[in-house]
Design a protein around this motif. Structure first.
Motif, PDB file in Angstrom:
ATOM      1  N   ALA A   1       0.835  -1.198   0.000  1.00  0.00           N
ATOM      2  CA  ALA A   1       0.000   0.000   0.000  1.00  0.00           C
ATOM      3  C   ALA A   1       0.865   1.240   0.000  1.00  0.00           C
ATOM      4  CB  ALA A   1      -0.918  -0.004   1.227  1.00  0.00           C
ATOM      5  N   GLU A   2       0.306   2.331  -0.533  1.00  0.00           N
ATOM      6  CA  GLU A   2       1.027   3.597  -0.519  1.00  0.00           C
ATOM      7  C   GLU A   2       1.108   4.127   0.903  1.00  0.00           C
ATOM      8  OE1 GLU A   2      -0.800   6.310  -3.161  1.00  0.00           O
ATOM      9  OE2 GLU A   2       0.009   5.359  -4.969  1.00  0.00           O
ATOM     10  N   SER A   3       2.209   4.865   1.175  1.00  0.00           N
ATOM     11  CA  SER A   3       2.393   5.430   2.508  1.00  0.00           C
ATOM     12  C   SER A   3       1.458   6.607   2.710  1.00  0.00           C
ATOM     13  CB  SER A   3       3.838   5.880   2.690  1.00  0.00           C
ATOM     14  OG  SER A   3       4.151   6.897   1.762  1.00  0.00           O
ATOM     15  N   ARG A   4       1.147   6.888   3.959  1.00  0.00           N
ATOM     16  CA  ARG A   4       0.345   8.044   4.293  1.00  0.00           C
ATOM     17  C   ARG A   4       1.269   9.220   4.590  1.00  0.00           C
ATOM     18  NH1 ARG A   4      -2.520   4.613   8.810  1.00  0.00           N
ATOM     19  NH2 ARG A   4      -0.394   4.902   9.480  1.00  0.00           N
ATOM     20  N   PRO A   5       0.839  10.444   4.354  1.00  0.00           N
ATOM     21  CA  PRO A   5       1.700  11.589   4.594  1.00  0.00           C
ATOM     22  C   PRO A   5       2.031  11.738   6.072  1.00  0.00           C
ATOM     23  CG  PRO A   5      -0.542  12.299   4.141  1.00  0.00           C
ATOM     24  CD  PRO A   5      -0.486  10.826   3.848  1.00  0.00           C
ATOM     25  N   GLU A   6       3.301  12.075   6.346  1.00  0.00           N
ATOM     26  CA  GLU A   6       3.765  12.373   7.708  1.00  0.00           C
ATOM     27  C   GLU A   6       3.400  11.266   8.685  1.00  0.00           C
ATOM     28  OE1 GLU A   6       5.540  15.154   8.437  1.00  0.00           O
ATOM     29  OE2 GLU A   6       5.516  15.591   6.316  1.00  0.00           O
ATOM     30  N   GLN A   7       3.557  10.008   8.271  1.00  0.00           N
ATOM     31  CA  GLN A   7       3.177   8.904   9.137  1.00  0.00           C
ATOM     32  C   GLN A   7       4.265   8.664  10.184  1.00  0.00           C
ATOM     33  OE1 GLN A   7       3.106   5.231   6.897  1.00  0.00           O
ATOM     34  NE2 GLN A   7       4.584   6.053   5.477  1.00  0.00           N
ATOM     35  N   TRP A   8       3.893   7.933  11.211  1.00  0.00           N
ATOM     36  CA  TRP A   8       4.860   7.599  12.244  1.00  0.00           C
ATOM     37  C   TRP A   8       5.850   6.578  11.702  1.00  0.00           C
ATOM     38  CZ3 TRP A   8       4.917  10.367  16.605  1.00  0.00           C
ATOM     39  CH2 TRP A   8       3.758  11.059  16.940  1.00  0.00           C
ATOM     40  N   THR A   9       7.064   6.626  12.227  1.00  0.00           N
ATOM     41  CA  THR A   9       8.070   5.661  11.817  1.00  0.00           C
ATOM     42  C   THR A   9       7.562   4.255  12.122  1.00  0.00           C
ATOM     43  OG1 THR A   9       9.836   7.220  12.276  1.00  0.00           O
ATOM     44  CG2 THR A   9      10.436   4.900  12.187  1.00  0.00           C
ATOM     45  N   ARG A  10       7.681   3.368  11.165  1.00  0.00           N
ATOM     46  CA  ARG A  10       7.171   2.014  11.345  1.00  0.00           C
ATOM     47  C   ARG A  10       8.283   1.012  11.075  1.00  0.00           C
ATOM     48  NH1 ARG A  10       5.157   3.933   6.610  1.00  0.00           N
ATOM     49  NH2 ARG A  10       6.244   3.118   4.793  1.00  0.00           N
ATOM     50  N   VAL A  11       8.086  -0.166  11.573  1.00  0.00           N
ATOM     51  CA  VAL A  11       9.031  -1.231  11.260  1.00  0.00           C
ATOM     52  C   VAL A  11       8.677  -1.811   9.896  1.00  0.00           C
ATOM     53  CG1 VAL A  11       9.408  -1.770  13.686  1.00  0.00           C
ATOM     54  CG2 VAL A  11       7.561  -2.904  12.466  1.00  0.00           C
ATOM     55  N   SER A  12       9.616  -2.569   9.339  1.00  0.00           N
ATOM     56  CA  SER A  12       9.369  -3.168   8.028  1.00  0.00           C
ATOM     57  C   SER A  12       8.207  -4.151   8.122  1.00  0.00           C
ATOM     58  CB  SER A  12      10.635  -3.876   7.553  1.00  0.00           C
ATOM     59  OG  SER A  12      11.688  -2.946   7.386  1.00  0.00           O
ATOM     60  N   SER A  13       7.377  -4.180   7.080  1.00  0.00           N
ATOM     61  CA  SER A  13       6.237  -5.078   7.041  1.00  0.00           C
ATOM     62  C   SER A  13       6.469  -6.135   5.967  1.00  0.00           C
ATOM     63  CB  SER A  13       4.954  -4.282   6.759  1.00  0.00           C
ATOM     64  OG  SER A  13       5.051  -3.660   5.491  1.00  0.00           O
ATOM     65  N   LYS A  14       5.437  -6.942   5.728  1.00  0.00           N
ATOM     66  CA  LYS A  14       5.568  -8.038   4.769  1.00  0.00           C
ATOM     67  C   LYS A  14       5.884  -7.530   3.369  1.00  0.00           C
ATOM     68  CE  LYS A  14       2.943 -11.890   2.810  1.00  0.00           C
ATOM     69  NZ  LYS A  14       1.651 -12.612   2.818  1.00  0.00           N
ATOM     70  N   ASN A  15       5.282  -6.429   2.957  1.00  0.00           N
ATOM     71  CA  ASN A  15       5.452  -5.922   1.598  1.00  0.00           C
ATOM     72  C   ASN A  15       6.294  -4.657   1.519  1.00  0.00           C
ATOM     73  OD1 ASN A  15       3.781  -7.939   0.466  1.00  0.00           O
ATOM     74  ND2 ASN A  15       1.964  -6.797   1.104  1.00  0.00           N
ATOM     75  N   ARG A  16       7.041  -4.345   2.572  1.00  0.00           N
ATOM     76  CA  ARG A  16       7.813  -3.106   2.604  1.00  0.00           C
ATOM     77  C   ARG A  16       9.050  -3.298   3.469  1.00  0.00           C
ATOM     78  NH1 ARG A  16       6.276   2.487   2.018  1.00  0.00           N
ATOM     79  NH2 ARG A  16       4.155   1.779   1.566  1.00  0.00           N
ATOM     80  N   ARG A  17      10.200  -2.866   2.960  1.00  0.00           N
ATOM     81  CA  ARG A  17      11.449  -2.922   3.729  1.00  0.00           C
ATOM     82  C   ARG A  17      12.144  -1.576   3.655  1.00  0.00           C
ATOM     83  NH1 ARG A  17       9.593  -7.020   5.127  1.00  0.00           N
ATOM     84  NH2 ARG A  17      10.580  -9.047   5.495  1.00  0.00           N
TER      85      ARG A  17
END
Length: 410
Positions: free
Chosen positions: A322-338
């Motif tokens: 999925a596309e990122s949301r603007p100014e989102q909180w720092t997140r850990v890597s997910s299944k479809n994103r590193r």
């Protein structure tokens, strides 16, 4: 912003401003009081221990003389802690000087751009030749003025209000004869800290360079030595005092963990294998390799941590991400994103690395850190809130006012 002609050329002066800087400075000054007390106590403790070892005397009256092994272990740990504590204090002092007495002087002449940073009584000077300047830009509404050069991006100033920085950037471009929309003409190169390698399998890959890896190994190895010295001292002490045994076991376990991390950093690495239309994240340890993720596109995003610090991150996205949301909180890597890399405030390294990987692997790169992209995402978010109902409309108005205030203030 103060622009004037001086003997050295045309000069712009920007100073620290805004009422909130006094709040930050007051907090740092309060913290520095505790820092000074801790610094004095640690130095006194360390000096007393050294004198006790040299004279063979007890550390305190009524106690037995110090044993060499435990004393060296405690001294090594204290010395490491004191070094980090001192460095933190120096950085805090520098920030206080910037908040209260910070001033940047930007001087333009035939030779190029000279940056003079004044922090109270301290001054530094940096010169950028004209033939190295490609662009002068501001990436975000509250971001610093930066210069793009073939070697990377250089922060010019982050002082002054948003309007003053906009005016100074326009004035610098005018004096230097640089177009605002000037394209990059230099070939895309990997940023400092990254290197292209040929794997034992004969494939191209990108990983941190050898110098960065050696530095990491040395830092963690020193931490392992300090932890080992502390663990040794506690184990020796537990032979005489059984109540110290639980702490000694924890120290030994921590030493084993840090030692394993040292071995991993020395013999292992994470690398991005360059394919045709894909980037594969691979874990390598000695002769063992494992592919853990495959990315099909790249994205530059802005995220914020729990302290509201702004991070610029380069991320690889797999199929269906999925596309990122603007100014989102720092997140850990997910299944479809590193996450490939992230840097506090400065987008130069993620942007250069993303451009290089995009060209080398033939994958698309979407830059969501540019001011235009971020403003468009904020506008889209406000529109969605407006359509969500009465509560959303109230939230949209409040957020809209907050965004407008942010653009107008420092």
């Amino acid at each position: 912003m103060i622009g004037e002609r001086v003997t050295e050329g045309w000069q712009v002066r920007l100073k620290s401003c805004g009422p909130m800087r006094y709040v930050s400075a007051a907090f740092l000054l309060f913290w520095l009081c505790g820092w000074a007390i801790g610094e004095g106590v640690a130095l006194t403790f360390l000096a007393k221990g050294i004198l006790a070892l040299m004279n063979g005397a007890p550390f305190e009256e009524g106690r037995s003389p110090l044993q060499l092994g435990p004393a060296l272990a405690a001294g090594g740990f204290l010395l490491l802690w004191l070094s980090l504590w001192t460095l933190g204090g120096i950085m805090a002092i520098g920030e206080v000087l910037r908040l209260l007495w910070g001033e940047d002087r930007l001087i333009v002449n035939a030779g190029g751009l000279t940056i003079v940073r004044c922090r109270g009584p301290f001054r530094s000077r940096r010169e950028i030749p004209r033939d190295l300047l490609r662009r002068i830009v501001i990436d975000s509404p509250s971001g610093p003025v930066v210069a793009e050069t073939p070697q990377g991006r250089i922060e010019i100033t982050r002082l002054g209000t948003n309007e003053e920085r906009e005016e100074s950037a326009a004035a610098l471009r005018s004096e230097l004869g640089i177009r605002e929309d000037a394209p990059r003409t230099d070939p895309v190169a990997l940023p400092k800290g990254w290197a292209e390698v040929i794997t034992p399998e004969g494939e191209r890959a990108v990983t941190v360079d050898a110098a960065t890896k050696r530095l990491r190994v040395r830092v963690v190895a020193l931490a392992a030595l300090a932890a080992g010295a502390l663990a040794y001292g506690l184990v020796m002490e537990s032979l005489h005092r059984v109540e110290v045994l639980p702490v000694a076991i924890i120290a030994v376990a921590g030493t084993v963990g840090v030692s394993w991390l040292t071995v991993w950093l020395a013999r292992g690495r994470m690398e991005w294998r360059i394919g045709r239309g894909s980037l594969t994240l691979r874990r390598r340890f000695g002769s063992t390799i494992k592919d853990v993720f495959e990315g099909r596109r790249l994205e530059l995003v802005v995220s914020r941590d729990s302290d509201s610090d702004e991070w610029i991150a380069l991320e690889a996205l797999g199929e269906g991400a999925a596309e990122s949301r603007p100014e989102q909180w720092t997140r850990v890597s997910s299944k479809n994103r590193r996450r490939i890399t992230s840097v506090l405030r400065d987008p130069s390294v993620p942007r250069l690395l993303g451009a290089w990987l995009s060209k080398a692997a033939g994958v698309p790169l979407e830059d969501r850190t540019r001011r235009e992209a971020r403003q468009a995402e904020i506008t889209l978010t406000l529109d969605q809130l407006e359509k969500s109902g009465p509560v959303g409309r109230v939230a949209a108005r409040l957020l809209g006012k907050a965004f407008d205030k942010t653009r107008k203030s420092a």
